[in-house]
Design a protein around this motif. Sequence first.
Motif, PDB file in Angstrom:
ATOM      1  N   ASP A 116       0.837  -1.196   0.000  1.00 52.50           N
ATOM      2  CA  ASP A 116       0.000   0.000   0.000  1.00 52.50           C
ATOM      3  C   ASP A 116       0.874   1.249   0.000  1.00 52.50           C
ATOM      4  N   MET A 117       1.114   1.811  -1.178  1.00 51.21           N
ATOM      5  CA  MET A 117       2.025   2.951  -1.273  1.00 51.21           C
ATOM      6  C   MET A 117       1.450   4.202  -0.610  1.00 51.21           C
ATOM      7  N   TYR A 118       0.131   4.283  -0.482  1.00 55.92           N
ATOM      8  CA  TYR A 118      -0.467   5.450   0.153  1.00 55.92           C
ATOM      9  C   TYR A 118      -0.234   5.459   1.663  1.00 55.92           C
ATOM     10  N   ALA A 119       0.197   4.323   2.208  1.00 53.78           N
ATOM     11  CA  ALA A 119       0.491   4.253   3.638  1.00 53.78           C
ATOM     12  C   ALA A 119       1.953   4.559   3.947  1.00 53.78           C
ATOM     13  N   TRP A 120       2.798   4.697   2.931  1.00 53.87           N
ATOM     14  CA  TRP A 120       4.220   4.925   3.196  1.00 53.87           C
ATOM     15  C   TRP A 120       4.483   6.187   4.011  1.00 53.87           C
ATOM     16  N   PRO A 121       3.887   7.332   3.696  1.00 48.27           N
ATOM     17  CA  PRO A 121       4.145   8.515   4.527  1.00 48.27           C
ATOM     18  C   PRO A 121       3.753   8.307   5.988  1.00 48.27           C
ATOM     19  N   VAL A 141      12.594   7.091   1.510  1.00 49.41           N
ATOM     20  CA  VAL A 141      11.432   6.250   1.242  1.00 49.41           C
ATOM     21  C   VAL A 141      10.216   7.093   0.853  1.00 49.41           C
ATOM     22  N   VAL A 142       9.988   8.178   1.589  1.00 52.28           N
ATOM     23  CA  VAL A 142       8.789   8.988   1.347  1.00 52.28           C
ATOM     24  C   VAL A 142       8.901   9.803   0.058  1.00 52.28           C
ATOM     25  N   LEU A 143      10.105  10.291  -0.268  1.00 50.27           N
ATOM     26  CA  LEU A 143      10.271  11.177  -1.412  1.00 50.27           C
ATOM     27  C   LEU A 143      10.646  10.446  -2.697  1.00 50.27           C
ATOM     28  N   LEU A 144      11.470   9.407  -2.597  1.00 45.59           N
ATOM     29  CA  LEU A 144      11.959   8.735  -3.805  1.00 45.59           C
ATOM     30  C   LEU A 144      11.119   7.528  -4.199  1.00 45.59           C
TER      31      LEU A 144
END
Length: 373
Positions: free
Chosen positions: A57-62, A147-150
């Motif tokens: 779930d990429m939307y949970a990374w931040p 992780v959050v930016l790249l």
Amino acid sequence: MSGLVAASYVSSSGRWLRPAARLVLCAAVSWYLCLWWGTSTAPVPAALPAVLILREDMYAWPRLGWERLTGVVVGVVLSTVVLHWVPDPSWSFPLLLVSGCAGMYLLGRPGSPNQQVLITALMVYATAVPGYPLVRLEESLVGVAVVVLLAPLLWPPDPYRSAAAGLDGYRTGVGELLSGITGGLERGVGAVGPAALPERARLWLGPQACRDALDRAAAGRPRLRRRAGLPAEGLDGRVVLAARTALMLQYFTQELCERARGGSPGAPVEPGVDGTSDPALRALAPLVRVTAGALDAALLGEDFDEPLDRARALDLAHRAAHPSRHDAVLRAGLHLTHVALADHLRGRGARGGGGREPGGGTARSDGPPPTPG
């Protein structure tokens, strides 16, 4: 993971190759940034966020990155304070354990404690090196930032493509299930064949996962929305229809199993009649077949008003032939599926400026009524 998400339906190698490459790149970039910065000669904490945060779930990374960074900060502070004021190991270690556990649950979410608090506190406690707490903070900050930016820029998933593929998977799965039910009913076997619970759960939960993917794409970052492109025409409506019918057909299949096994509470039991020879079950076969055809056409985006009319007529015929309350409960899932299909048909007609109502007639548009004369 915060919740279910629609899986990206790509080739079997791409299903793991892209996430693995993203993880390796982010960990390597974090590592070499810290080496260039000179934080330490082995900046392992900088590479850990890529391993622990980059999930499906990429939307949970931040959110996961923020939780990890918060846990590191609190763990460093706890360990530093405890070591400063209670240097005796026989007292400092139990105190660190208790305070670390308390911070872990206070900073966590329901059912998901922030374990990073206790992990960091123990690592700082065990590493008696001057300056290590600050180094741990710096390297964790670099890892989370990378992780959050790249990571979102490296092979970002297309939520619309994933939702369309998930919808097609649900259409195929539910079609095979209803086809098997129809064949069993025609042979006098009412119960659905056994299936692995995880597979059946994935079938019923898949449409809601597709819907969540579309909602998150609509509310996501503008950069990711531009990369995702535009959804196929009518995709959102078909995903909503799938999510609605999944609940109704899940109820129908469960009730069908209970009825075939004679487990419906209060169901009338006639002498010589069991679940496999129940006339109400046998009479369901054409209704299930036509309903499956209407749903398949609707999920494909094709016209389904004709099979829907036939399904409703068969529903009425079954109701007339088997009017008992228990038979009505058995039909309820199919009847609600017809209602969802009719709502979807009216919605399509409204978007297209008018369409055919189930049962004949024309759906009214939003314009004024015609003037007589």
